[in-house]
Design a protein around this motif. Structure first.
Motif, PDB file in Angstrom:
ATOM      1  N   ILE A 231       0.880  -1.174   0.000  1.00 12.24           N
ATOM      2  CA  ILE A 231       0.000   0.000   0.000  1.00 12.24           C
ATOM      3  C   ILE A 231       0.912   1.215   0.000  1.00 12.24           C
ATOM      4  O   ILE A 231       1.568   1.523   0.994  1.00 12.24           O
ATOM      5  CB  ILE A 231      -0.949  -0.006   1.212  1.00 12.24           C
ATOM      6  CG1 ILE A 231      -1.799  -1.284   1.216  1.00 12.24           C
ATOM      7  CG2 ILE A 231      -1.845   1.232   1.187  1.00 12.24           C
ATOM      8  CD1 ILE A 231      -2.708  -1.429   2.421  1.00 12.24           C
ATOM      9  N   LEU A 232       0.963   1.893  -1.134  1.00 14.18           N
ATOM     10  CA  LEU A 232       1.994   2.891  -1.380  1.00 14.18           C
ATOM     11  C   LEU A 232       1.395   4.281  -1.533  1.00 14.18           C
ATOM     12  O   LEU A 232       0.377   4.461  -2.205  1.00 14.18           O
ATOM     13  CB  LEU A 232       2.744   2.519  -2.666  1.00 14.18           C
ATOM     14  CG  LEU A 232       3.958   3.346  -3.062  1.00 14.18           C
ATOM     15  CD1 LEU A 232       5.090   3.187  -2.058  1.00 14.18           C
ATOM     16  CD2 LEU A 232       4.423   2.929  -4.457  1.00 14.18           C
ATOM     17  N   GLY A 233       2.042   5.265  -0.916  1.00 13.33           N
ATOM     18  CA  GLY A 233       1.588   6.642  -1.064  1.00 13.33           C
ATOM     19  C   GLY A 233       2.413   7.575  -0.204  1.00 13.33           C
ATOM     20  O   GLY A 233       3.088   7.129   0.731  1.00 13.33           O
ATOM     21  N   PRO A 234       2.370   8.864  -0.490  1.00 15.45           N
ATOM     22  CA  PRO A 234       3.115   9.831   0.311  1.00 15.45           C
ATOM     23  C   PRO A 234       2.497  10.012   1.694  1.00 15.45           C
ATOM     24  O   PRO A 234       1.379   9.544   1.959  1.00 15.45           O
ATOM     25  CB  PRO A 234       3.016  11.121  -0.504  1.00 15.45           C
ATOM     26  CG  PRO A 234       1.747  10.973  -1.287  1.00 15.45           C
ATOM     27  CD  PRO A 234       1.627   9.508  -1.593  1.00 15.45           C
ATOM     28  N   SER A 235       3.218  10.689   2.566  1.00 18.11           N
ATOM     29  CA  SER A 235       2.713  10.970   3.907  1.00 18.11           C
ATOM     30  C   SER A 235       1.403  11.753   3.806  1.00 18.11           C
ATOM     31  O   SER A 235       1.276  12.690   3.023  1.00 18.11           O
ATOM     32  CB  SER A 235       3.754  11.789   4.678  1.00 18.11           C
ATOM     33  OG  SER A 235       3.281  12.106   5.958  1.00 18.11           O
TER      34      SER A 235
ATOM     35  N   LYS B  48       1.555 -18.034   2.408  1.00 16.68           N
ATOM     36  CA  LYS B  48       1.075 -18.617   3.664  1.00 16.68           C
ATOM     37  C   LYS B  48       0.064 -17.713   4.354  1.00 16.68           C
ATOM     38  O   LYS B  48      -0.663 -18.152   5.240  1.00 16.68           O
ATOM     39  CB  LYS B  48       2.250 -18.874   4.605  1.00 16.68           C
ATOM     40  CG  LYS B  48       3.308 -19.815   4.033  1.00 16.68           C
ATOM     41  CD  LYS B  48       4.505 -19.906   4.960  1.00 16.68           C
ATOM     42  CE  LYS B  48       5.626 -20.733   4.339  1.00 16.68           C
ATOM     43  NZ  LYS B  48       6.842 -20.760   5.198  1.00 16.68           N
ATOM     44  N   ALA B  49       0.065 -16.438   4.005  1.00 16.42           N
ATOM     45  CA  ALA B  49      -0.844 -15.451   4.601  1.00 16.42           C
ATOM     46  C   ALA B  49      -1.001 -14.293   3.625  1.00 16.42           C
ATOM     47  O   ALA B  49      -0.159 -14.077   2.750  1.00 16.42           O
ATOM     48  CB  ALA B  49      -0.288 -14.947   5.926  1.00 16.42           C
ATOM     49  N   ALA B  50      -2.083 -13.556   3.779  1.00 15.96           N
ATOM     50  CA  ALA B  50      -2.199 -12.284   3.067  1.00 15.96           C
ATOM     51  C   ALA B  50      -1.319 -11.283   3.803  1.00 15.96           C
ATOM     52  O   ALA B  50      -1.355 -11.207   5.030  1.00 15.96           O
ATOM     53  CB  ALA B  50      -3.649 -11.804   3.045  1.00 15.96           C
ATOM     54  N   ILE B  51      -0.495 -10.566   3.066  1.00 13.88           N
ATOM     55  CA  ILE B  51       0.445  -9.612   3.673  1.00 13.88           C
ATOM     56  C   ILE B  51       0.145  -8.230   3.113  1.00 13.88           C
ATOM     57  O   ILE B  51       0.094  -8.045   1.892  1.00 13.88           O
ATOM     58  CB  ILE B  51       1.902  -9.999   3.360  1.00 13.88           C
ATOM     59  CG1 ILE B  51       2.194 -11.420   3.842  1.00 13.88           C
ATOM     60  CG2 ILE B  51       2.872  -9.012   4.003  1.00 13.88           C
ATOM     61  CD1 ILE B  51       3.513 -11.978   3.346  1.00 13.88           C
ATOM     62  N   LEU B  52      -0.094  -7.268   3.983  1.00 18.33           N
ATOM     63  CA  LEU B  52      -0.366  -5.892   3.572  1.00 18.33           C
ATOM     64  C   LEU B  52       0.657  -4.974   4.223  1.00 18.33           C
ATOM     65  O   LEU B  52       0.695  -4.857   5.451  1.00 18.33           O
ATOM     66  CB  LEU B  52      -1.781  -5.463   3.980  1.00 18.33           C
ATOM     67  CG  LEU B  52      -2.935  -6.148   3.239  1.00 18.33           C
ATOM     68  CD1 LEU B  52      -3.327  -7.440   3.937  1.00 18.33           C
ATOM     69  CD2 LEU B  52      -4.148  -5.227   3.167  1.00 18.33           C
ATOM     70  N   VAL B  53       1.485  -4.358   3.405  1.00 22.90           N
ATOM     71  CA  VAL B  53       2.557  -3.503   3.896  1.00 22.90           C
ATOM     72  C   VAL B  53       2.327  -2.063   3.449  1.00 22.90           C
ATOM     73  O   VAL B  53       2.303  -1.777   2.243  1.00 22.90           O
ATOM     74  CB  VAL B  53       3.934  -3.979   3.394  1.00 22.90           C
ATOM     75  CG1 VAL B  53       5.035  -3.023   3.860  1.00 22.90           C
ATOM     76  CG2 VAL B  53       4.232  -5.393   3.883  1.00 22.90           C
ATOM     77  N   VAL B  54       2.130  -1.168   4.406  1.00 29.42           N
ATOM     78  CA  VAL B  54       1.998   0.264   4.128  1.00 29.42           C
ATOM     79  C   VAL B  54       3.380   0.897   4.130  1.00 29.42           C
ATOM     80  O   VAL B  54       4.174   0.675   5.045  1.00 29.42           O
ATOM     81  CB  VAL B  54       1.118   0.948   5.198  1.00 29.42           C
ATOM     82  CG1 VAL B  54       1.315   2.460   5.178  1.00 29.42           C
ATOM     83  CG2 VAL B  54      -0.337   0.601   4.989  1.00 29.42           C
ATOM     84  N   THR B  55       3.674   1.679   3.090  1.00 29.47           N
ATOM     85  CA  THR B  55       4.971   2.347   3.025  1.00 29.47           C
ATOM     86  C   THR B  55       4.914   3.526   2.051  1.00 29.47           C
ATOM     87  O   THR B  55       4.015   3.611   1.212  1.00 29.47           O
ATOM     88  CB  THR B  55       6.076   1.367   2.576  1.00 29.47           C
ATOM     89  OG1 THR B  55       7.348   2.019   2.613  1.00 29.47           O
ATOM     90  CG2 THR B  55       5.823   0.855   1.170  1.00 29.47           C
TER      91      THR B  55
ATOM     92  N   ALA C  44       1.049  -4.599   8.241  1.00 31.34           N
ATOM     93  CA  ALA C  44       2.332  -3.970   8.581  1.00 31.34           C
ATOM     94  C   ALA C  44       2.301  -2.499   8.181  1.00 31.34           C
ATOM     95  O   ALA C  44       2.175  -2.176   6.995  1.00 31.34           O
ATOM     96  CB  ALA C  44       3.472  -4.699   7.871  1.00 31.34           C
ATOM     97  N   ASP C  45       2.417  -1.616   9.162  1.00 26.66           N
ATOM     98  CA  ASP C  45       2.281  -0.178   8.920  1.00 26.66           C
ATOM     99  C   ASP C  45       3.620   0.539   9.064  1.00 26.66           C
ATOM    100  O   ASP C  45       4.104   0.733  10.180  1.00 26.66           O
ATOM    101  CB  ASP C  45       1.256   0.418   9.891  1.00 26.66           C
ATOM    102  CG  ASP C  45       0.966   1.880   9.600  1.00 26.66           C
ATOM    103  OD1 ASP C  45       1.244   2.342   8.469  1.00 26.66           O
ATOM    104  OD2 ASP C  45       0.471   2.576  10.506  1.00 26.66           O
ATOM    105  N   GLU C  46       4.229   0.922   7.940  1.00 28.28           N
ATOM    106  CA  GLU C  46       5.487   1.694   7.927  1.00 28.28           C
ATOM    107  C   GLU C  46       6.548   1.048   8.817  1.00 28.28           C
ATOM    108  O   GLU C  46       7.243   1.723   9.584  1.00 28.28           O
ATOM    109  CB  GLU C  46       5.229   3.139   8.382  1.00 28.28           C
ATOM    110  CG  GLU C  46       4.365   3.950   7.429  1.00 28.28           C
ATOM    111  CD  GLU C  46       5.133   4.474   6.212  1.00 28.28           C
ATOM    112  OE1 GLU C  46       6.271   4.016   5.982  1.00 28.28           O
ATOM    113  OE2 GLU C  46       4.588   5.326   5.492  1.00 28.28           O
ATOM    114  N   ILE C  47       6.691  -0.267   8.698  1.00 31.18           N
ATOM    115  CA  ILE C  47       7.557  -0.984   9.638  1.00 31.18           C
ATOM    116  C   ILE C  47       9.044  -0.747   9.387  1.00 31.18           C
ATOM    117  O   ILE C  47       9.874  -1.082  10.235  1.00 31.18           O
ATOM    118  CB  ILE C  47       7.261  -2.495   9.622  1.00 31.18           C
ATOM    119  CG1 ILE C  47       7.508  -3.095   8.226  1.00 31.18           C
ATOM    120  CG2 ILE C  47       5.857  -2.759  10.090  1.00 31.18           C
ATOM    121  CD1 ILE C  47       7.412  -4.614   8.216  1.00 31.18           C
TER     122      ILE C  47
END
Length: 227
Positions: A38-42, A189-196, A164-167
């Protein structure tokens, strides 16, 4: 479909002269065992999107549906069990308990001292390269090590979704890529959602959700997976 968002809006200052839309007209489908970036600016609304997907925040309108059931129809106790058993959370701040060792922190979601659970937690920490840190407290670990302990804690219940949020935001590039490599090991093995906001760490993502000014600009297959 694992999670669906239908016509979702998140509005601040509802009823005031100037309402602020954190998210507007969001329609999104999250499938099982896919790695999403999940990509985008601040300030674009990407973290708000993650909080709505995980049920940590309620939409102002529209529905968020998990396995065919809207979050609004899931009662508090049931929701708490879902978050504990089916969801794994990793945040920018690791939120480790400073008075507990790495091993004890990983065991917190299980609230168990059974041998099989202790062995499982140790195996996770070793897999994450933390064999020497098992009995260390957070103050004695580096930022990257603490974040990996937080990942182990998120994975201890074998969640079907990892949020996972800005980890990697507070990590240097070396530790950031090490942490992402660990997550990539759970693809399928899992759905993975990473915000960055950093696209360079999403080389392992299968789909990229681009967020801009509270709206989803695009959902696209990642370049690597499109080749």
């Amino acid at each position: 479909m694992l999670i669906e968002m239908k016509d979702v809006n998140l509005v601040y200052d509802v009823g005031h002269d100037e309402e602020t839309y954190a998210l507007k007209n969001i329609n999104l489908n999250i499938k099982e065992n896919r790695f999403y970036g999940i990509l985008g600016p601040s300030g674009s609304g990407k973290s708000s999107l993650l909080y709505l997907l995980s049920g940590l925040r309620k939409p102002s309108s529209g529905e968020v549906i998990y396995k065919g059931k809207a979050y609004k129809d899931i009662r508090g106790k049931e929701m708490a069990q879902i978050r504990n058993k089916q969801f794994g959370f990793i945040f920018q701040r690791h939120f480790l308990m400073n008075y507990l060792t790495a091993l004890e922190n990983v065991l917190v979601p299980l609230n168990s001292n059974k041998k099989e659970d202790i062995d499982k937690a140790k195996e996770l920490l070793i897999k994450l390269g933390l064999e020497r840190e098992i009995n260390k407290r957070p103050a004695k670990m580096s930022g990257g090590q603490r974040q990996r302990v937080a990942i182990a804690r998120a994975l201890i219940n074998d969640p079907e979704i990892i949020f996972a949020d800005e980890i990697t935001a507070s990590l240097d590039h070396k530790n950031a890529f090490e942490v992402m490599k660990v997550l990539e090991g759970f693809k399928g093995k899992a759905a993975i959602l990473v915000v960055t906001h950093d696209e360079s760490i999403l080389s392992g993502a299968e789909e990229i959700i681009r967020v801009w000014d509270g709206s989803i600009k695009s959902v696209e297959e990642s370049r690597v997976n499109a080749l």
